[in-house]
Structure formats: C-alpha cells, structure tokens
Scaffold this motif. Structure first.
Motif, PDB file in Angstrom:
ATOM      1  N   ASP A  80      -3.895  13.234  -4.784  1.00  9.45           N
ATOM      2  CA  ASP A  80      -4.492  12.269  -5.715  1.00  9.45           C
ATOM      3  C   ASP A  80      -3.420  11.314  -6.232  1.00  9.45           C
TER       4      ASP A  80
ATOM      5  N   ARG B 174      -2.436   6.923  -5.411  1.00 10.26           N
ATOM      6  CA  ARG B 174      -2.543   5.908  -6.467  1.00 10.26           C
ATOM      7  C   ARG B 174      -1.443   4.857  -6.339  1.00 10.26           C
ATOM      8  N   ASP B 175      -1.730   3.689  -6.924  1.00  8.16           N
ATOM      9  CA  ASP B 175      -0.750   2.611  -6.961  1.00  8.16           C
ATOM     10  C   ASP B 175       0.130   2.848  -8.193  1.00  8.16           C
ATOM     11  N   THR B 176       1.324   3.368  -8.003  1.00  5.70           N
ATOM     12  CA  THR B 176       2.180   3.725  -9.135  1.00  5.70           C
ATOM     13  C   THR B 176       3.462   2.895  -9.109  1.00  5.70           C
TER      14      THR B 176
END
Ligand SMILES: Cc1cc2nc3c(=O)[nH]c(=O)nc-3n(C[C@H](O)[C@H](O)[C@H](O)COP(=O)(O)OP(=O)(O)OC[C@H]3O[C@@H](n4cnc5c(N)ncnc54)[C@H](O)[C@@H]3O)c2cc1C
Length: 377
Positions: free
Chosen positions: A104, A108-110
C-alpha cells in the motif's frame, strides 16, 4: 532596499535536539544564542532513542518537516562532525497482512522513494534468507538516517558553543521566564526571544502551557545488545507494530494488520510495542520499544515487557528467543506526549515560545521545527 533585520539575542532552555535545533537555526539566521541546560550533558530523550530519523514513514505536516530536517541533519554531519549516515530503513513483513501494508505504501506517491523487496532480498539484509525466519516481503526506504544518539546532541552543542555568536551553559537550570528575561540558577539572562524546549519537563517552567497542551510523559523501554555474529545491517529495521504507529502506513491495510496483531499477538498491543532496531557504529543493536503514558513516569521497568520486545526482535533475526541476545544495557526513555497535538508551539508570554514534539519523532522533525519557529522571529 529592505534593511537587514537586526540580530537578536535568543535564549534557549534545553540542549536536547529541539533546543539545539533552535540554536542552529538562530545562528544560521545571524542571531546570538545562549542555551541553558540543567544537566552537565543532555541525558534525556535525545540520547535515549534509536538515533533514527525515520523520514520516509511520516505523513502530513510531520512528513514535510521530516524532509526538511533530513537536509539539516546532512549539513550537520559535515558542520558538527556528527556520527550519522544515510542508512535507509527496512520495513519487514512477516505475514500477508504486513506485506499488504508495505505494498500500500509503495504504491503511493510519497516525498521519499521506496522499493518493495522480495522476502528473500529482505532476508539477505537480516541474515535470514533461506531460513524459516525469512520474511514474506520488505520495503526499503533508502533515504532515512541513523545517527549515534549518544553523541549527536553533544556534538551539536559543542558546535553551537564553538560558534562566535553561540554559547551553551551546562549545569544551569532555568527557574523562571518572563518577557526579555530568563532567570537561571546562575543568574539572569536578558534576551530578545526566549525558547523553552524542555521536552517532557515543560510543565516545570510553564505549567499552564503544559496543562493546556495536555502534555504528559510517555515512558519507553530500550535495550542495547550484541548483534548476532556477522550481522552488518545497513538500514534501521521496522516491523509490523511499527506499521501501526507511523502516519505513512495508515489506511485500511494497517487497520487489518492491527486486527491481526490483536488476535494473534495481543501482548504487543498491550505494551504499546514498536518493535524496531538500529545498528550502531560499534556493531551493537539498539532494540525497543514499548510505550506507556503517565502524568509522571515511574522509574520501574517491566522485565516481562523487555522479554516480549527482545523475543520479537530475535524472531526477526532468526534467533530462537530474546534470551539468545547478550544484553549489554537496559534503560527507560521518556518523551513529551499529548493527545491534543503532535507539535506544541505556543507563546504564553510575549517574546517567549514553548516548543515540544509531543509524539515520538523529535529526532526526525526537531531540526526543521526549530528552523520554522526561528524564521518567525
Ligand atoms: C526510547 C526512545 C526512542 C525514541 N526513538 C525515536 C526515533 O527513533 N526517532 C525519532 O525521531 N524520535 C525518537 N524518539 C523521540 C525523541 O527522542 C524525542 O522526541 C526528542 O529527543 C525530544 O527532544 P527534546 O529536545 O524536546 O527533549 P529532551 O531531549 O528531553 O531535551 C530537553 C532538555 O531540556 C532540559 N531541561 C528541561 N528543563 C530545563 C530547565 N528548567 N532548565 C534547563 N534545562 C532544562 C533537559 O535536561 C533536557 O536536556 C524516541 C524517544 C525515546 C525516549
């Protein structure tokens, strides 16, 4: 032409990471700085932790501060001669639910990169590849830092003290604070701005601010052990319970994991565990930790809790049990906590700012928080 603002004299209470963050930022902004520290060296939260700047697993405002704090850490490695390195972090999954949390986060775009690892690749880092202890998966967060927490703040303090506009007065207790004057056990200090960065001891000097901010004490149990023979960890290691604590992991997968741990390992939740470890330059492992909140933390440590933490770390490293570790030291750490906010920045008196990181990430964000506060002077 806009006139350059005149330098201020900034007095700071506390030579932990948060107080020193303000000192570094104020010196860099051209101000004069006097830090007072009640002990002859900082000996509380800032030296009792893992030395882990776990930037990549923070979210929201804390995450933004962490990214900036990382840059300041990197600068201080050079400037103050810190024993710190870009170690990265390895989050280890040992069940499908834990692997789902890592997938997950990886999707994500982190702000910070991450790389999903196979169980075998993660096991190679831990020395468990091919064994029954090989993990299911791993997530490598390459940008995180590990510092030696026993020397980091002392070296920053020495850098501040050696600065032509900086001074650190150890064995000097702040006893009262008012606009423009910090009263100490060794006389009064006149200052244009005063920062109170007293950690969990904030209420001794500013009881109203601590009460309004609902500041309490979180007590944690830590251990230093000899590493298993041949173990040369690069990254800091996080496990399933860490995935329940840090903002970047939050979401339905983390909630499913919480339910799994509650069902299968309720004792980990009972002790507020965040089972993790870092390897220090001398090869030893800092292993922790549990969390328990108090108004005033009693000094007594639960031996059972230590065993639970060591057993869990032993499993990650493929040892039989925590009893297989050669334990060198145990200690309790205490940090400021609050159910009200993660960061306390209050100005209860004109010219006086109280600053505390009220969740356990002061090493990760403190340097940037100080810079932010000083930029408002
Ligand atoms: C076991 C443990 C593990 C942790 N792990 C991590 C981690 O992996 N990563 C992370 O980011 N964070 C971690 N933390 C949290 C982090 O250590 C704290 O958030 C941070 O150190 C708090 O810094 P501080 O400067 O506010 O407090 P402190 O380090 O407690 O410093 C406050 C200083 O103020 C001084 N002081 C207080 N009152 C006075 C007075 N009246 N006059 C003069 N001096 C005074 C004290 O003596 C003290 O030196 C951990 C904490 C603990 C305890």
């Amino acid at each position: 032409m806009t006139p350059r603002p005149s330098p201020l004299h900034v007095a700071i209470v506390g030579a932990g990471i948060v107080g020193l963050a303000h000192a570094v930022a104020a010196l860099d902004a051209g101000h004069r700085v006097t830090v007072v520290e009640q002990d002859s060296a900082a000996v509380t939260a800032s030296v009792r932790n893992f030395g882990h700047a776990c930037v990549s697993v923070q979210a929201g405002e804390i995450g933004e501060l962490a990214v900036r704090a990382r840059e300041i850490w990197l600068g201080l490695i050079e400037r103050a001669g810190l024993e710190a390195r870009v170690s990265g972090t390895l989050a280890v999954a040992r069940s499908a639910a834990e692997a789902a949390v890592l997938e997950d986060l990886a999707a994500r775009d982190t702000a910070m990169p991450s790389e999903l690892l196979t169980g075998e690749a993660a096991g190679r880092v831990l020395g468990t590849a091919g064994s029954a202890a090989e993990p299911v998966a791993g997530l490598l967060l390459p940008n995180d830092l590990t510092a030696n927490p026993r020397t980091a703040v002392a070296r920053i303090a020495a850098w501040v003290d050696a600065h032509e506009r900086g001074e650190v007065r150890f064995a000097t207790t702040a006893t009262a604070v008012e606009t423009g004057v910090l009263t100490t056990s060794r006389g009064a200090i006149r200052a244009d701005r005063i920062v109170v960065a007293a950690g969990h001891l904030l209420g001794r000097l500013l009881p109203g601010t601590a009460e309004t901010g609902e500041v309490r004490e979180c007590a944690l149990q830590m251990t230093r052990v000899v590493a298993p023979a041949g173990l040369a960890l690069g990254p800091a290691v996080l496990t399933g319970t860490s995935m329940l604590r840090y903002g970047a992991f939050a979401g339905p997968a983390a909630e499913a994991l919480r339910a799994e741990i509650l069902r299968d390992r309720p004792e980990l939740l009972e002790i507020g565990a965040n089972v993790m470890f870092t390897q220090q330059q001398d090869g030893t492992l800092l292993v922790g930790d549990s969390h328990e909140d108090f108004d005033s933390a009693p000094p007594f440590m639960h031996e059972r809790w230590s065993r639970i933490l060591l057993d869990e770390a032993a499993r990650v490293l493929g040892l039989g049990s925590g009893a297989d570790f050669d334990v060198l030291e145990r200690w309790q750490g205490v940090y400021a906590t609050s159910a009200r906010q993660d960061l306390l920045v209050e100005s209860p008196i004109d010219g006086v700012t109280a600053v505390a990181v009220t969740t356990g990430v002061g090493m990760t964000v403190g340097l940037a928080l100080g810079e932010r506060v000083v930029s408002g002077f």
